[in-house]
Design an enzyme around this catalytic site. Structure first.
Site, mmCIF file in Angstrom:
data_model
loop_
_atom_site.group_PDB
_atom_site.id
_atom_site.type_symbol
_atom_site.label_atom_id
_atom_site.label_comp_id
_atom_site.label_asym_id
_atom_site.label_seq_id
_atom_site.Cartn_x
_atom_site.Cartn_y
_atom_site.Cartn_z
ATOM 1 N N CYS A 152 -15.240 -0.127 -0.993
ATOM 2 C CA CYS A 152 -14.987 -0.111 0.462
ATOM 3 C C CYS A 152 -14.311 1.157 0.977
ATOM 4 O O CYS A 152 -14.876 1.862 1.804
ATOM 5 C CB CYS A 152 -14.154 -1.324 0.844
ATOM 6 S SG CYS A 152 -15.065 -2.850 0.671
ATOM 7 N N PHE A 164 0.800 -1.237 0.000
ATOM 8 C CA PHE A 164 0.000 0.000 0.000
ATOM 9 C C PHE A 164 0.829 1.281 0.000
ATOM 10 O O PHE A 164 0.442 2.297 0.547
ATOM 11 C CB PHE A 164 -1.017 -0.003 1.168
ATOM 12 C CG PHE A 164 -2.245 -0.778 0.807
ATOM 13 C CD1 PHE A 164 -2.205 -2.156 0.709
ATOM 14 C CD2 PHE A 164 -3.428 -0.133 0.486
ATOM 15 C CE1 PHE A 164 -3.313 -2.891 0.316
ATOM 16 C CE2 PHE A 164 -4.547 -0.848 0.091
ATOM 17 C CZ PHE A 164 -4.479 -2.228 0.011
HETATM 18 P P1 NAD Z 1 -22.477 -6.351 -2.724
HETATM 19 O O1 NAD Z 1 -23.315 -5.150 -2.982
HETATM 20 O O2 NAD Z 1 -21.631 -6.918 -3.799
HETATM 21 O O3 NAD Z 1 -23.390 -7.550 -2.176
HETATM 22 C C1 NAD Z 1 -24.451 -7.413 -1.277
HETATM 23 C C2 NAD Z 1 -25.537 -8.391 -1.718
HETATM 24 O O4 NAD Z 1 -26.508 -8.515 -0.702
HETATM 25 C C3 NAD Z 1 -26.274 -7.935 -2.982
HETATM 26 O O5 NAD Z 1 -26.211 -8.953 -3.964
HETATM 27 C C4 NAD Z 1 -27.716 -7.717 -2.485
HETATM 28 O O6 NAD Z 1 -28.678 -8.028 -3.481
HETATM 29 C C5 NAD Z 1 -27.785 -8.677 -1.310
HETATM 30 N N1 NAD Z 1 -28.816 -8.375 -0.324
HETATM 31 C C6 NAD Z 1 -29.091 -7.180 0.252
HETATM 32 N N2 NAD Z 1 -30.086 -7.325 1.156
HETATM 33 C C7 NAD Z 1 -30.441 -8.637 1.149
HETATM 34 C C8 NAD Z 1 -31.404 -9.404 1.847
HETATM 35 N N3 NAD Z 1 -32.242 -8.857 2.743
HETATM 36 N N4 NAD Z 1 -31.500 -10.732 1.578
HETATM 37 C C9 NAD Z 1 -30.685 -11.302 0.668
HETATM 38 N N5 NAD Z 1 -29.755 -10.623 -0.025
HETATM 39 C C10 NAD Z 1 -29.625 -9.316 0.214
HETATM 40 O O7 NAD Z 1 -21.588 -5.961 -1.466
HETATM 41 P P2 NAD Z 1 -20.156 -6.583 -1.074
HETATM 42 O O8 NAD Z 1 -19.097 -5.915 -1.851
HETATM 43 O O9 NAD Z 1 -20.258 -8.060 -1.057
HETATM 44 O O10 NAD Z 1 -20.041 -6.034 0.422
HETATM 45 C C11 NAD Z 1 -20.849 -6.549 1.463
HETATM 46 C C12 NAD Z 1 -20.321 -6.018 2.785
HETATM 47 O O11 NAD Z 1 -18.985 -6.502 3.004
HETATM 48 C C13 NAD Z 1 -20.216 -4.502 2.872
HETATM 49 O O12 NAD Z 1 -20.467 -4.115 4.188
HETATM 50 C C14 NAD Z 1 -18.761 -4.231 2.530
HETATM 51 O O13 NAD Z 1 -18.302 -3.027 3.071
HETATM 52 C C15 NAD Z 1 -18.087 -5.412 3.184
HETATM 53 N N6 NAD Z 1 -16.799 -5.778 2.579
HETATM 54 C C16 NAD Z 1 -16.633 -5.725 1.225
HETATM 55 C C17 NAD Z 1 -15.422 -6.096 0.663
HETATM 56 C C18 NAD Z 1 -15.208 -6.017 -0.829
HETATM 57 O O14 NAD Z 1 -14.050 -6.061 -1.255
HETATM 58 N N7 NAD Z 1 -16.243 -5.929 -1.647
HETATM 59 C C19 NAD Z 1 -14.364 -6.526 1.486
HETATM 60 C C20 NAD Z 1 -14.579 -6.598 2.866
HETATM 61 C C21 NAD Z 1 -15.803 -6.217 3.405
#
Ligand code: NAD
Length: 441
Positions: A260, A249
């Site tokens: 994120c 980083f």
């Molecule tokens: P994303 O938007 O790709 O996925 C979230 C999913 O949840 C979506 O497909 C949505 O349709 C589904 N969803 C929402 N409400 C729902 C419900 N009630 N029932 C069923 N499905 C439902 O998000 P992401 O990137 O996977 O991130 C998810 C969390 O993890 C966030 O808080 C993010 O900050 C954290 N996070 C993300 C990463 C990353 O690199 N993307 C890394 C670490 C942590």
């Protein structure tokens, strides 16, 4: 063990397929039916190296299934990993309505012990709100626990990061919750930190803010390097050998983006403010990052003079390599500015063009090339916005031949400036002083 994952996005899907790969039986609840259908057919709705293979393995071994029905998910197991989105509110705080919705639905449906595990990134003390909500909405008086198990995976290497993490953080309030999570993670070799949920929640936000700080710091140093004739890549190398600092980083460029860092840094700042703590350092981290776009546009203008009427090739749209994710990608702001200022943009990305096209449909000023070289034909400059491996291995003599003017403005420092000058390019990069760049300041 039997595990339920709610949310089938980058984190939920990775969590689901990796747990099934490790021998657990998993059901993933995803509310978008089209995604569920694709997943049942063994197709991943997102690009993530290795994910589709593990998905197909899980389906073949009948260890993973997908549903839109939360009731089905809840009756499948006692452990529910919450992996839904936590986007940002207009004031920068985290929008937790998806988490709340899962808590409410779970409360209404549960008729025996459940362990709700926050994997989504949430502000400190969110577990208390989940507990309060479950108690408020539960129909039967059954026991439950809420734990925090933040996820640290990076898009582009999510599977590897999940299966071989640097550490696992688990915040629990009961022995029962601890032993369930111990069992789930028993085959992992990395350190496992058991703590209370508030500390676990904070570890995630503090980690992301610190990583963003490292990038903003090196970008600030890159600005100085350009002014004084130093080389930021070597400064970063020299700093990185110090174990207290570390090499990761410290890559200067056009700044951090993605789903994120931008929202997590904002949310962390809000948390500080809301608790009366001076988090101005975090605000500065964000400000330095926001300035990167203007600085890059200025660099483009210094290189090509006016952008109006110019055709500019763009390599890289995703916010980082090895992903199709364009959420908060610097490319969005940069291309918007270029189009606004009258340029014609011809873009190429190995995986993210489909997502980008949805935001920016093809038109007279913007087109998408089928391969990186087609994007260059007759263009007056090439802009590099994502450091995909393919770009690093590009046939530079072909690049030079295809561009009308051999100008490269590299926002990710993927080439050696001296070599590029030797090959006859006008090469502009970040914080490294090519002879040309020296003359710009
Ligand atoms: P994303 O938007 O790709 O996925 C979230 C999913 O949840 C979506 O497909 C949505 O349709 C589904 N969803 C929402 N409400 C729902 C419900 N009630 N029932 C069923 N499905 C439902 O998000 P992401 O990137 O996977 O991130 C998810 C969390 O993890 C966030 O808080 C993010 O900050 C954290 N996070 C993300 C990463 C990353 O690199 N993307 C890394 C670490 C942590």
């Amino acid at each position: 063990m039997k595990v339920t994952v709610v949310g089938g996005g980058y984190v939920g899907l990775t969590t689901g397929v990796c747990f099934s790969h490790l021998g657990h039986e998993v059901i993933v609840v995803e509310k978008i039916p089209e995604k569920v259908q694709m997943l049942r057919d063994g197709k991943s709705p997102i690009y993530e190296p290795g994910l589709e293979e593990l998905l197909q393995e899980g389906l073949r071994k009948k260890r993973i299934s997908f549903t839109t029905d939360l009731m089905e998910g809840l009756s499948f197991s006692d452990v529910i990993f919450i992996c839904v989105g936590t986007p940002q509110n207009p004031d920068g705080s985290a929008d937790l309505h998806q988490v709340e919705e899962v808590a409410i639905q779970t409360a209404k449906l549960m008729d025996s012990y459940k362990l709700l595990v926050e994997k989504s990134t949430v502000p400190v003390n969110t577990h208390k709100l989940i507990k309060k909500t479950v108690k408020r909405y539960m129909k039967k008086n059954v026991e439950f626990d809420v734990a925090s198990n933040p996820e640290f995976l990076r898009e582009g290497s999510a599977i590897k990061d999940f299966l071989e993490p640097d550490r696992i953080v688990i915040g629990v309030e009961s022995e029962r919750a601890k032993s369930i999570l111990e069992e789930i993670y028993k085959n992992f070799k990395c350190p496992i930190i058991f703590t209370d949920p508030s500390t676990a929640e904070l570890i995630k936000h503090a980690s992301n803010a610190f990583l963003a700080l490292k990038i903003s710091f090196i970008n600030m140093v890159a600005d100085l390097c350009e002014k004084v004739g130093a080389d930021v890549e070597l400064v970063a190398q020299g700093m990185g050998y110090d174990k207290r600092i570390g090499k990761e980083f410290l890559k200067a460029g056009i700044g951090w983006g993605g789903s994120c860092f931008p929202k997590d840094v904002k949310a962390f700042y809000r948390i500080g403010i809301d608790h009366g703590v001076d988090f101005s350092l975090i605000k500065e981290v964000e400000r330095v990052n926001e300035r990167r776009i203007d600085q890059f546009i200025d660099k483009v203008k210094s290189a090509v003079w006016s952008v109006r009427g110019k055709t500019l090739a763009v390599w890289g749209l995703s916010f980082k390599p090895n992903t199709d994710d364009i959420r908060e990608a610097p490319s969005i702001k940069i291309i918007t500015r270029l189009l606004k200022e009258g340029a014609t943009v011809r873009a190429y990305d190995p995986k993210a063009m489909e997502n980008f096209r949805r935001l920016f449909p093809e038109g007279k000023d913007l087109s998408y090339a089928p391969d990186p070289y087609k994007a260059l034909e007759g263009a007056q400059a090439l802009l590099i916005l994502t450091e995909w491996e393919d770009f690093k291995k590009a046939d530079l003599s072909r690049v030079k031949e295809l561009l009308e003017v051999p100008i490269i403005i590299d926002g990710r420092n993927i080439f050696d400036p001296n070599e590029m000058n030797r090959l006859g390019f006008e090469y502009y990069c970040i914080g490294r002083n090519t002879t040309l760049q020296k003359n710009m300041y």
